[in-house]
Design a protein around this motif. Sequence first.
Motif, PDB file in Angstrom:
ATOM      1  N   THR A 253       0.869  -0.987  -0.052  1.00  0.00           N
ATOM      2  CA  THR A 253       0.096  -0.152   0.013  1.00  0.00           C
ATOM      3  C   THR A 253       0.960   1.201   0.133  1.00  0.00           C
ATOM      4  O   THR A 253       2.011   1.313   0.460  1.00  0.00           O
ATOM      5  CB  THR A 253      -0.925   0.171   1.356  1.00  0.00           C
ATOM      6  OG1 THR A 253      -0.089  -0.037   2.228  1.00  0.00           O
ATOM      7  CG2 THR A 253      -1.776  -1.330   1.215  1.00  0.00           C
TER       8      THR A 253
ATOM      9  N   ARG B  15       2.459   4.816  -1.912  1.00  0.00           N
ATOM     10  CA  ARG B  15       3.213   5.052  -3.152  1.00  0.00           C
ATOM     11  C   ARG B  15       4.635   4.283  -3.379  1.00  0.00           C
ATOM     12  O   ARG B  15       5.386   4.286  -2.131  1.00  0.00           O
ATOM     13  CB  ARG B  15       3.513   6.660  -3.394  1.00  0.00           C
ATOM     14  CG  ARG B  15       4.312   7.104  -4.427  1.00  0.00           C
ATOM     15  CD  ARG B  15       4.839   8.548  -4.212  1.00  0.00           C
ATOM     16  NE  ARG B  15       5.842   8.482  -3.395  1.00  0.00           N
ATOM     17  CZ  ARG B  15       6.929   8.185  -3.199  1.00  0.00           C
ATOM     18  NH1 ARG B  15       7.585   7.764  -4.537  1.00  0.00           N
ATOM     19  NH2 ARG B  15       7.975   8.328  -2.196  1.00  0.00           N
TER      20      ARG B  15
ATOM     21  N   ASP C 105       8.368   3.678  -5.824  1.00  0.00           N
ATOM     22  CA  ASP C 105       8.928   3.982  -6.940  1.00  0.00           C
ATOM     23  C   ASP C 105       9.154   2.938  -8.050  1.00  0.00           C
ATOM     24  O   ASP C 105       9.087   2.921  -9.295  1.00  0.00           O
ATOM     25  CB  ASP C 105      10.246   4.922  -6.631  1.00  0.00           C
ATOM     26  CG  ASP C 105       9.892   6.173  -5.951  1.00  0.00           C
ATOM     27  OD1 ASP C 105       9.476   6.987  -6.435  1.00  0.00           O
ATOM     28  OD2 ASP C 105      10.180   5.992  -4.443  1.00  0.00           O
TER      29      ASP C 105
ATOM     30  N   SER D 223       1.224  -7.880 -11.882  1.00  0.00           N
ATOM     31  CA  SER D 223      -0.157  -7.468 -12.360  1.00  0.00           C
ATOM     32  C   SER D 223      -1.214  -7.440 -11.109  1.00  0.00           C
ATOM     33  O   SER D 223      -2.045  -6.300 -11.049  1.00  0.00           O
ATOM     34  CB  SER D 223      -0.681  -8.502 -13.118  1.00  0.00           C
ATOM     35  OG  SER D 223       0.071  -8.635 -14.231  1.00  0.00           O
TER      36      SER D 223
ATOM     37  N   ALA E 256      -0.049  -2.042  -9.541  1.00  0.00           N
ATOM     38  CA  ALA E 256      -0.738  -1.200 -10.383  1.00  0.00           C
ATOM     39  C   ALA E 256      -0.115   0.311 -10.024  1.00  0.00           C
ATOM     40  O   ALA E 256      -0.023   0.651  -8.833  1.00  0.00           O
ATOM     41  CB  ALA E 256      -2.261  -1.038 -10.471  1.00  0.00           C
ATOM     42  N   GLY E 257       0.175   1.056 -11.018  1.00  0.00           N
ATOM     43  CA  GLY E 257       0.426   2.677 -10.900  1.00  0.00           C
ATOM     44  C   GLY E 257       1.917   2.702 -10.584  1.00  0.00           C
ATOM     45  O   GLY E 257       2.364   3.916 -10.528  1.00  0.00           O
ATOM     46  N   VAL E 258       2.714   1.746 -10.310  1.00  0.00           N
ATOM     47  CA  VAL E 258       4.224   1.819 -10.040  1.00  0.00           C
ATOM     48  C   VAL E 258       4.907   2.007 -11.145  1.00  0.00           C
ATOM     49  O   VAL E 258       4.767   1.383 -12.085  1.00  0.00           O
ATOM     50  CB  VAL E 258       4.595   0.432  -9.307  1.00  0.00           C
ATOM     51  CG1 VAL E 258       6.032   0.792  -8.928  1.00  0.00           C
ATOM     52  CG2 VAL E 258       3.822   0.274  -7.999  1.00  0.00           C
ATOM     53  N   PRO E 259       5.472   3.147 -11.284  1.00  0.00           N
ATOM     54  CA  PRO E 259       6.093   3.740 -12.538  1.00  0.00           C
ATOM     55  C   PRO E 259       7.219   2.860 -13.251  1.00  0.00           C
ATOM     56  O   PRO E 259       7.434   2.593 -14.190  1.00  0.00           O
ATOM     57  CB  PRO E 259       6.796   5.091 -12.271  1.00  0.00           C
ATOM     58  CG  PRO E 259       6.850   5.218 -10.755  1.00  0.00           C
ATOM     59  CD  PRO E 259       5.896   4.339 -10.199  1.00  0.00           C
TER      60      PRO E 259
ATOM     61  N   ARG F 121       8.976  -1.135 -13.119  1.00  0.00           N
ATOM     62  CA  ARG F 121       8.500  -2.521 -12.660  1.00  0.00           C
ATOM     63  C   ARG F 121       9.795  -3.304 -13.265  1.00  0.00           C
ATOM     64  O   ARG F 121      10.187  -3.322 -14.444  1.00  0.00           O
ATOM     65  CB  ARG F 121       7.196  -2.903 -13.145  1.00  0.00           C
ATOM     66  CG  ARG F 121       6.025  -2.314 -12.460  1.00  0.00           C
ATOM     67  CD  ARG F 121       4.816  -2.462 -13.130  1.00  0.00           C
ATOM     68  NE  ARG F 121       4.648  -1.546 -14.316  1.00  0.00           N
ATOM     69  CZ  ARG F 121       3.717  -1.943 -15.241  1.00  0.00           C
ATOM     70  NH1 ARG F 121       2.973  -3.006 -15.119  1.00  0.00           N
ATOM     71  NH2 ARG F 121       3.786  -0.849 -16.199  1.00  0.00           N
TER      72      ARG F 121
ATOM     73  N   GLU G 260       8.188   5.998 -16.807  1.00  0.00           N
ATOM     74  CA  GLU G 260       7.827   4.839 -16.540  1.00  0.00           C
ATOM     75  C   GLU G 260       8.729   3.897 -17.556  1.00  0.00           C
ATOM     76  O   GLU G 260       9.051   4.151 -18.585  1.00  0.00           O
ATOM     77  CB  GLU G 260       6.412   4.637 -16.955  1.00  0.00           C
ATOM     78  CG  GLU G 260       5.460   5.730 -15.992  1.00  0.00           C
ATOM     79  CD  GLU G 260       3.956   5.245 -16.464  1.00  0.00           C
ATOM     80  OE1 GLU G 260       3.765   4.455 -17.333  1.00  0.00           O
ATOM     81  OE2 GLU G 260       3.202   5.875 -15.709  1.00  0.00           O
TER      82      GLU G 260
END
Length: 327
Positions: A79, A81, A83, A93, A97-100, A102, A167
Motif C-alpha cells: 500500500t 506510493r 517508485d 499485475s 498497479a500504478g508503480v512507474p 517495474r 515509466e
Amino acid sequence: MAAPLAGRRVLDLGALCAQRPHGLAASMAARLCASYGAEVVRPLPEGGEPLAQAAPLLPAGGSALDRFLNLGKQSGPATGRFDVAIGDDAALSAHAAGVPIRARISVFGPGEDPPMSELGLLALSGLLGIVGEAEGPPARLAGHQPAYAAGLAACTGILAALRAGGEEVVDVSLIDVATWLNWKVAAGVLVLGSSPVRGGARADWYTVPVKDGHVALVYQEKDWPGLRAVVGDARLEEERFSTAAGRRQHRVEFLAILGPWFLARTRAEVTAAAQSRRVPVGPVKWPAELLADAQNRARGFLGADGMPVLPIGWNGRRVTPEMTDAA
C-alpha cells in the motif's frame, strides 16, 4: 554523501512470486536497492516468509538465506506510493498497479515463463556441462548464482530507469543471464567450433588433499618448471611429463607422484613453497576461516557476524551502511 536511493520506496514481491528462481532474483534485486538506501517493503503470503526455513540454517536457528536477502527490509502490505516494484508477471499485475518502474523476472522473456528450477537453468545454460568430473555426475554450483546474477541485472536496470525518469518495465530473462554467466560456451563455439565440457582425465587443474585440507592447483604450462622444482621429485623430469598432453595422458601416475608431497604439508606450507616459485595455488578454506581471511578483511567483505557486506559503489565511491543508516 547521502545514500543514492534515499527517499525511494521499493516494493519487493519476491515472496509472492510463483517460482523459486524468480523469487530469489527479485529478493536479491530488492536487497541491493536496500543497500543503496531505499525503503524496501516486502509483502508476505498467508503462510509467512517463504525463506524463513530455507537452507542453510544457522546454529542458533533461522535461515542464513533469509537473514541475508531480507536485511534492511520491512514486511508489510503493498500500500502507498512506490517508485519501483520487483517480481514476476503475476505478482506485478496483482500488486504493482500504478508503480512507474517495474522489474519483471521471467524464464525466457515476457510471455515465455514455463516452470523452471535453478537446476534447470544451470542445465539449459550449459553450466552443468563444465563443473565436476567428466566420469561422474554433474556438480551443481554452490549457492544461487543464476538467481543472484539476475537480481543484479534487475537492479542495474532499475538504477538506469530511475536515472532516466518516467515509466519503465525492466525485463530480466533468467536464462539470458545464466547464459551470459557461461559466456565461454559461446566463445568456445565461435573460436574452437565446440563448447567447453567437463575435463575429467583431460583436465590440467586439480584439487589435491594436503595435511589440513585441500589446495587448488591451477598452474599453466609456463608454471610447470616451477611446480616441478617445488615438488623436487626426479620422476617429474621424465619425458612423459614434459608437456601438458603427456601429463594428461599419464594423469594417474602424475598425481601419484604429486600426492605424497602435498599430503606431507599443510595448506600454508604448500602455498608458501608454491609462491616462492610463482606457481599459482589456492588453499581451500573452511567457511569459518573466511571471517579472518586477509583479502576479505581488506575489502570489508564480511561483517563481524559473518554477514556479507555487498561491495556496491556510486559515482566512484563505495556505499557504506553508515550512509544508508543516515538516510
